[in-house]
Design an enzyme around this catalytic site. Structure first.
Site, PDB file in Angstrom:
ATOM      1  N   ASP A  35       0.841  -1.205   0.000  1.00 44.40           N
ATOM      2  CA  ASP A  35       0.000   0.000   0.000  1.00 44.40           C
ATOM      3  C   ASP A  35       0.871   1.249   0.000  1.00 44.40           C
ATOM      4  OD1 ASP A  35      -3.300   0.142   0.683  1.00 44.40           O
ATOM      5  OD2 ASP A  35      -2.221   2.040   0.872  1.00 44.40           O
ATOM      6  N   ASP A  61       3.831   2.477  -4.365  1.00 43.72           N
ATOM      7  CA  ASP A  61       2.770   2.976  -5.222  1.00 43.72           C
ATOM      8  C   ASP A  61       2.652   2.029  -6.423  1.00 43.72           C
ATOM      9  OD1 ASP A  61       1.311   4.409  -7.167  1.00 43.72           O
ATOM     10  OD2 ASP A  61       1.972   6.318  -6.336  1.00 43.72           O
ATOM     11  N   VAL A  62       1.454   1.499  -6.650  1.00 40.59           N
ATOM     12  CA  VAL A  62       1.305   0.507  -7.733  1.00 40.59           C
ATOM     13  C   VAL A  62       1.554   1.111  -9.115  1.00 40.59           C
ATOM     14  CG1 VAL A  62      -0.256  -1.035  -6.463  1.00 40.59           C
ATOM     15  CG2 VAL A  62      -1.222   0.785  -7.910  1.00 40.59           C
ATOM     16  N   TYR A 153     -13.578   5.439 -14.696  1.00 39.11           N
ATOM     17  CA  TYR A 153     -13.557   4.262 -13.809  1.00 39.11           C
ATOM     18  C   TYR A 153     -14.044   3.021 -14.560  1.00 39.11           C
ATOM     19  CZ  TYR A 153     -14.532   1.484  -9.564  1.00 39.11           C
ATOM     20  OH  TYR A 153     -14.561   0.505  -8.594  1.00 39.11           O
ATOM     21  N   LYS A 157     -12.061  -0.536 -15.316  1.00 36.98           N
ATOM     22  CA  LYS A 157     -12.496  -1.833 -14.780  1.00 36.98           C
ATOM     23  C   LYS A 157     -12.782  -2.809 -15.917  1.00 36.98           C
ATOM     24  CE  LYS A 157     -12.084  -1.020 -10.392  1.00 36.98           C
ATOM     25  NZ  LYS A 157     -11.039  -1.702  -9.600  1.00 36.98           N
ATOM     26  N   THR A 188     -16.788   0.324   2.609  1.00 32.46           N
ATOM     27  CA  THR A 188     -15.354   0.565   2.846  1.00 32.46           C
ATOM     28  C   THR A 188     -15.150   2.057   3.112  1.00 32.46           C
ATOM     29  OG1 THR A 188     -14.851   1.112   0.544  1.00 32.46           O
ATOM     30  CG2 THR A 188     -14.772  -1.231   1.143  1.00 32.46           C
TER      31      THR A 188
HETATM   32  N1  NAD Z   1     -16.054  -0.108  -2.152  1.00 35.72           N
HETATM   33  C1  NAD Z   1     -16.786  -0.464  -3.194  1.00 35.72           C
HETATM   34  O1  NAD Z   1     -18.030  -0.281  -3.212  1.00 35.72           O
HETATM   35  C2  NAD Z   1     -16.144  -1.124  -4.385  1.00 35.72           C
HETATM   36  C3  NAD Z   1     -16.983  -1.747  -5.320  1.00 35.72           C
HETATM   37  C4  NAD Z   1     -16.433  -2.371  -6.429  1.00 35.72           C
HETATM   38  C5  NAD Z   1     -15.059  -2.387  -6.583  1.00 35.72           C
HETATM   39  N2  NAD Z   1     -14.254  -1.782  -5.684  1.00 35.72           N
HETATM   40  C6  NAD Z   1     -12.813  -1.826  -5.909  1.00 35.72           C
HETATM   41  O2  NAD Z   1     -12.190  -2.413  -4.794  1.00 35.72           O
HETATM   42  C7  NAD Z   1     -10.869  -1.888  -4.662  1.00 35.72           C
HETATM   43  C8  NAD Z   1     -10.665  -1.409  -3.234  1.00 35.72           C
HETATM   44  O3  NAD Z   1     -11.606  -0.383  -2.966  1.00 35.72           O
HETATM   45  P1  NAD Z   1     -11.998   0.052  -1.479  1.00 35.72           P
HETATM   46  O4  NAD Z   1     -13.393   0.524  -1.541  1.00 35.72           O
HETATM   47  O5  NAD Z   1     -11.598  -1.021  -0.526  1.00 35.72           O
HETATM   48  O6  NAD Z   1     -11.067   1.350  -1.317  1.00 35.72           O
HETATM   49  P2  NAD Z   1     -10.217   1.910  -0.084  1.00 35.72           P
HETATM   50  O7  NAD Z   1      -9.869   3.307  -0.463  1.00 35.72           O
HETATM   51  O8  NAD Z   1     -10.889   1.642   1.212  1.00 35.72           O
HETATM   52  O9  NAD Z   1      -8.896   1.028  -0.156  1.00 35.72           O
HETATM   53  C9  NAD Z   1      -8.033   1.140  -1.266  1.00 35.72           C
HETATM   54  C10 NAD Z   1      -6.586   0.985  -0.811  1.00 35.72           C
HETATM   55  O10 NAD Z   1      -5.765   1.079  -2.000  1.00 35.72           O
HETATM   56  C11 NAD Z   1      -4.663   1.909  -1.690  1.00 35.72           C
HETATM   57  N3  NAD Z   1      -4.138   2.566  -2.886  1.00 35.72           N
HETATM   58  C12 NAD Z   1      -4.762   3.507  -3.632  1.00 35.72           C
HETATM   59  N4  NAD Z   1      -3.944   3.922  -4.608  1.00 35.72           N
HETATM   60  C13 NAD Z   1      -2.780   3.227  -4.463  1.00 35.72           C
HETATM   61  C14 NAD Z   1      -1.560   3.234  -5.164  1.00 35.72           C
HETATM   62  N5  NAD Z   1      -1.350   4.052  -6.188  1.00 35.72           N
HETATM   63  N6  NAD Z   1      -0.587   2.373  -4.771  1.00 35.72           N
HETATM   64  C15 NAD Z   1      -0.779   1.561  -3.695  1.00 35.72           C
HETATM   65  N7  NAD Z   1      -1.919   1.525  -2.992  1.00 35.72           N
HETATM   66  C16 NAD Z   1      -2.910   2.359  -3.371  1.00 35.72           C
HETATM   67  C17 NAD Z   1      -5.214   2.949  -0.708  1.00 35.72           C
HETATM   68  O11 NAD Z   1      -4.172   3.555   0.031  1.00 35.72           O
HETATM   69  C18 NAD Z   1      -6.151   2.106   0.139  1.00 35.72           C
HETATM   70  O12 NAD Z   1      -5.479   1.563   1.257  1.00 35.72           O
HETATM   71  C19 NAD Z   1     -10.721  -0.822  -5.734  1.00 35.72           C
HETATM   72  O13 NAD Z   1     -10.065  -1.368  -6.855  1.00 35.72           O
HETATM   73  C20 NAD Z   1     -12.162  -0.480  -6.063  1.00 35.72           C
HETATM   74  O14 NAD Z   1     -12.302   0.020  -7.381  1.00 35.72           O
HETATM   75  C21 NAD Z   1     -14.768  -1.147  -4.578  1.00 35.72           C
END
Ligand code: NAD
Length: 266
Positions: A35, A61-62, A153, A157, A188
């Site tokens: 992360d 950073d990814v 977005y 995806k 989340t």
């Molecule tokens: N929450 C939802 O409703 C939902 C629904 C469908 C898909 N998603 C997907 O699930 C994944 C996680 O989402 P979430 O809701 O848990 O978000 P979140 O923000 O709670 O967690 C995301 C994590 O990714 C990390 N991150 C972001 N950019 C980064 C980078 N450049 N390098 C390294 N780490 C990085 C952040 O620091 C964070 O800890 C995402 O890909 C999101 O698109 C979420």
């Protein structure tokens, strides 16, 4: 069950990625947790270690290819690499008519290229070592369905799911599976922040909950449970596809009433 090897989880400091790291560590997988948010990541890793998990933190950073090289090295030091879960992702809402170029590039760089770099590292590890492995990608219902203000977005995806198909088809003969998990609305910090930014946060939450027939948000643990299954041999014939975890949201053609209370009464 003895886990077949280590797993890299990106975005492990929060939300879905955090729940995945927790679940896999509890199942006995050695985990390299990646992360950007170092303090948050270290706190998560400390908790998992305190609970007996074999987990290492990889701060990075990814968007940076070296982050994935370090994650690969950290995971293989724990055990041969078995899984790679690309979960780090962000959302920025714009219509095409009010696109912000910096925001658009950030979303593509993280959600799309960040995933590409990680997948390349994982596949290179498995093919070089002559070992099987599982690539999992956290996609979204937005990969196959559209909503206003989500063009960037949704593009990223859909690209993530295309990458999964490519890996599955190209490397399937070497024992590598690739699967996308497509959640609906998951409770989340990212989703909470977006609901809080609405004019009426309670109404925004109510509206989101009502999109799926389950009439609630998913818990991150429910996504993690599917990831754990997909990493296991029980899912050994699942590859090249996306698994929705959306409470029935994408099955909806129409609902009689948008009012949850009225639906419950009827
Ligand atoms: N929450 C939802 O409703 C939902 C629904 C469908 C898909 N998603 C997907 O699930 C994944 C996680 O989402 P979430 O809701 O848990 O978000 P979140 O923000 O709670 O967690 C995301 C994590 O990714 C990390 N991150 C972001 N950019 C980064 C980078 N450049 N390098 C390294 N780490 C990085 C952040 O620091 C964070 O800890 C995402 O890909 C999101 O698109 C979420």
């Amino acid at each position: 069950m003895t886990p077949p090897g280590s797993v890299v989880v990106t975005g492990a400091a929060s939300g879905i990625g955090r729940a995945i790291a927790q679940r896999l560590a509890a199942d006995g997988y050695p985990v390299a947790a990646v992360d950007l948010h170092v303090e948050q990541l270290e706190a998560v890793v400390a908790d998992l270690r305190a609970a007996g998990g074999r987990v290492v933190a990889v701060a990075g950073d990814v968007r940076d290819r070296d982050c994935h090289r370090r994650a690969r090295a950290a995971a293989t030091e724990l055990a041969p690499l078995w899984g790679w879960v690309g979960c780090a992702g962000i959302t920025r809402l714009h219509d095409l008519t009010d696109l912000d170029e910096a925001d658009a590039r950030e979303v593509v760089d993280i959600n799309q290229l960040g995933l590409l770099w990680g997948s390349a590292e994982a596949v290179d590890e498995w093919t070089t070592a002559g070992r099987p492995g599982v690539l999992l990608v956290i996609s979204s219902v937005h990969a196959g369905h559209a909503a206003e203000r989500h063009p960037v977005y949704e593009m990223t995806k859909a690209a993530a799911e295309a990458l999964v198909r490519s890996v599955a088809v190209t490397y399937g003969p070497r024992g590598i599976r690739a699967v996308a998990v497509a959640p609906g609305a998951v409770d989340t910090p990212a989703l909470r922040a977006s609901m809080q930014s609405a004019a009426d946060p309670a109404a925004a939450q109510h509206r989101l909950e009502g999109f799926s027939p389950a009439e609630r948000l998913a818990r991150p643990e429910e996504i993690a449970a599917v990831v754990a299954f997909l990493l296991s041999d029980q899912a050994g014939y699942i590859s090249g596809t996306a698994i929705p975890v959306d409470g029935g949201w994408t099955a909806v053609l129409a609902r009689e009433s948008q009012d949850a209370e009225a639906r419950r009464r009827s």
